[in-house]
Design an enzyme around this catalytic site. Sequence first.
Site, PDB file in Angstrom:
ATOM      1  N   HIS A   1      -4.263   9.596   7.615  1.00 50.95           N
ATOM      2  CA  HIS A   1      -3.312   8.510   7.313  1.00 50.95           C
ATOM      3  C   HIS A   1      -1.882   8.877   7.679  1.00 50.95           C
ATOM      4  CE1 HIS A   1      -5.925   5.736   4.958  1.00 50.95           C
ATOM      5  NE2 HIS A   1      -6.686   6.813   4.982  1.00 50.95           N
TER       6      HIS A   1
ATOM      7  N   ASP B   1       6.559   8.465   9.853  1.00 57.38           N
ATOM      8  CA  ASP B   1       5.593   7.806   8.973  1.00 57.38           C
ATOM      9  C   ASP B   1       4.299   7.585   9.741  1.00 57.38           C
ATOM     10  OD1 ASP B   1       4.697   6.462   6.667  1.00 57.38           O
ATOM     11  OD2 ASP B   1       6.572   5.352   6.467  1.00 57.38           O
TER      12      ASP B   1
HETATM   13  C1  GDG Z   1       0.353   6.673   3.515  1.00 61.24           C
HETATM   14  C2  GDG Z   1       1.112   7.035   4.810  1.00 61.24           C
HETATM   15  C3  GDG Z   1       0.335   4.870   5.804  1.00 61.24           C
HETATM   16  C4  GDG Z   1       5.570   0.999  -2.768  1.00 61.24           C
HETATM   17  N1  GDG Z   1       6.394   0.933  -3.844  1.00 61.24           N
HETATM   18  C5  GDG Z   1       5.795   0.120  -4.729  1.00 61.24           C
HETATM   19  C6  GDG Z   1       4.589  -0.316  -4.174  1.00 61.24           C
HETATM   20  N2  GDG Z   1       4.471   0.250  -2.973  1.00 61.24           N
HETATM   21  C7  GDG Z   1       3.332  -0.005  -2.059  1.00 61.24           C
HETATM   22  C8  GDG Z   1       3.752  -0.749  -0.829  1.00 61.24           C
HETATM   23  C9  GDG Z   1       2.646  -0.335   0.147  1.00 61.24           C
HETATM   24  C10 GDG Z   1       2.313   1.079  -0.301  1.00 61.24           C
HETATM   25  O1  GDG Z   1       2.783   1.227  -1.640  1.00 61.24           O
HETATM   26  C11 GDG Z   1       3.045   2.123   0.546  1.00 61.24           C
HETATM   27  O2  GDG Z   1       2.412   2.223   1.774  1.00 61.24           O
HETATM   28  P1  GDG Z   1       3.106   2.954   3.009  1.00 61.24           P
HETATM   29  O3  GDG Z   1       2.257   2.720   4.185  1.00 61.24           O
HETATM   30  O4  GDG Z   1       4.471   2.428   3.155  1.00 61.24           O
HETATM   31  O5  GDG Z   1       3.260   4.492   2.648  1.00 61.24           O
HETATM   32  P2  GDG Z   1       2.524   5.749   1.934  1.00 61.24           P
HETATM   33  O6  GDG Z   1       2.364   5.561   0.476  1.00 61.24           O
HETATM   34  O7  GDG Z   1       3.344   6.933   2.342  1.00 61.24           O
HETATM   35  O8  GDG Z   1       1.052   5.836   2.601  1.00 61.24           O
HETATM   36  C12 GDG Z   1       1.550   5.761   5.535  1.00 61.24           C
HETATM   37  C13 GDG Z   1      -0.486   4.656   4.542  1.00 61.24           C
HETATM   38  O9  GDG Z   1      -0.821   5.898   3.928  1.00 61.24           O
HETATM   39  C14 GDG Z   1      -1.801   3.907   4.835  1.00 61.24           C
HETATM   40  O10 GDG Z   1      -2.554   4.582   5.823  1.00 61.24           O
HETATM   41  O11 GDG Z   1       0.791   3.623   6.287  1.00 61.24           O
HETATM   42  O12 GDG Z   1       2.182   6.106   6.751  1.00 61.24           O
HETATM   43  O13 GDG Z   1       2.246   7.839   4.509  1.00 61.24           O
HETATM   44  O14 GDG Z   1       1.500  -1.119  -0.015  1.00 61.24           O
HETATM   45  O15 GDG Z   1       3.808  -2.119  -1.112  1.00 61.24           O
HETATM   46  N3  GDG Z   1       3.735  -1.139  -4.799  1.00 61.24           N
HETATM   47  C15 GDG Z   1       4.084  -1.557  -6.036  1.00 61.24           C
HETATM   48  N4  GDG Z   1       5.245  -1.168  -6.647  1.00 61.24           N
HETATM   49  C16 GDG Z   1       6.129  -0.336  -6.039  1.00 61.24           C
HETATM   50  O16 GDG Z   1       7.168   0.010  -6.605  1.00 61.24           O
HETATM   51  N5  GDG Z   1       3.270  -2.377  -6.688  1.00 61.24           N
END
Ligand code: GDG
Length: 465
Positions: free
Chosen positions: A159, A367
Amino acid sequence: MSRLVVVSNRTADPRKTAAGGLAVAVRESLQRTGGLWFGWSGKIRGDPDGIDGQSGVHIQTFGNVSLATVDLTQQDHDTYYLGYANGVLWPVFHYRLDLADFDTRFSAGYRRVNQLFAHKLLPLLKPDDLIWVHDYHLIPLAAELRAMGCGNRIGFFLHIPMPPPMIMAAIPEHEWLMRSLFAYDLVGFQGHVDLGHFRHYVESEAHAMPIGPQRLRAFNRTLQVDAYPIGIDVDEFVGLANAKEGRDMFARMREEYSRRRLLVGVDRLDYSKGLPQRVHAFRELLAHYPENRDSATLIQIASPSRESVGAYDDLRRQMDSLCGAINGDYGELDWMPVRYIHRNVARKRLPGLYRASRVALVTPLRDGMNLVAKEFIAAQDPADPGMLVLSRFAGAAEQLKEALLVNPYDAQGTAHAIQRALTMPQEERINRHAALMKRIRQQDVHWWSRSFLDALAEAPQDERV
Ligand code: GDG
């Protein structure tokens, strides 16, 4: 149809609304075929269980999906999870060698927990199960399973980004890690940049030979590799934006900020997300485009994450001070430039917040993908959409070309792009949004899991000794 077995560091209750791409995809794929989800329970136990047998495995069944979890000892948690996964692999794979702590106790703990997972999982497997292992916590899992005679098809999805070979080579155990990947039948990456780095690594460090379009031979084994950019459940997100809570949130934000223009950032508080650089760029915007003073407001949600890892504590202090300084320098009695929220916000509230925002700032320094970029696009009103300012170093930048791509290290350049986003004519916003929406619909989370699992089911298998 084969049963699906998913293995990830953490599992989630399949009955509950899943937050984030991994949990949504896993739940949906598991319910389609029925299956098993295996991982750490999230609990710490006092005494170690024996590594063999089923002692210490907790099994719960929800319809056609079973959850099997194991607890970890404090020492295993500290070395495998905090030490190696989040203190070595996470920083190095995000190009932050300066933050890595190469302590040999960490690699030993990482190996031990992967062995524990393999020993506890093996007795639960059936001969034609399809096994899908997720993420950097579990790179050597297939090698451990193979060592115990497991001949099932096993796939792995990374990921996070794959770093270039010279950065990878800084990890003392790099060869062992990369050799371990060849115990899988299929390895998937987020993007073509990551795939290219992996190919370069195995070609330069292990004399790998390409033996087909997406097939490599090295370490006396052959491996299928490809890019499978993860997506979101677009329909679910559009649904959330149009549901009562989404509409209420949107109306509240619009009313509260009727005289302002809203910018939004939603991230885990993680050094890979480029949050201090983002605040600097926003400061540049206020300095160089003064028409935004008393108007542009950045709502930055930074949800708490991995707080027991030292580098995260430093980042928290840095953000507190940067946000305090910008508000002190530019704030008015009735306007604060940055609203910084260091708490988790309910998922149902995010779509309304995204929709009320004129611009989203998704500016990580590196990322794997970044799902927030895709969630923001899905939540927009197609007739009057907001604009996405996206780091060229996010995996999502390979797909989302119609966003305004920026170099997050360049504060002035990013400020200029933010200004362009704030002043973009409606017609241009509509056209760009339509193209972006088409792309995230074509490659949504269902496409992602189907295409990975179809490729895994068809990947040619090496003869196992
Ligand atoms: C890893 C990889 C890859 C965030 N703050 C809150 C919240 N979130 C949710 C967002 C989104 C998720 O969390 C974050 O997803 P990301 O993709 O931005 O990042 P990572 O957590 O680092 O995930 C990344 C991912 O895996 C999938 O393969 O894209 O590159 O690092 O859904 O909305 N959700 C809530 N409250 C928050 O304060 N409810």
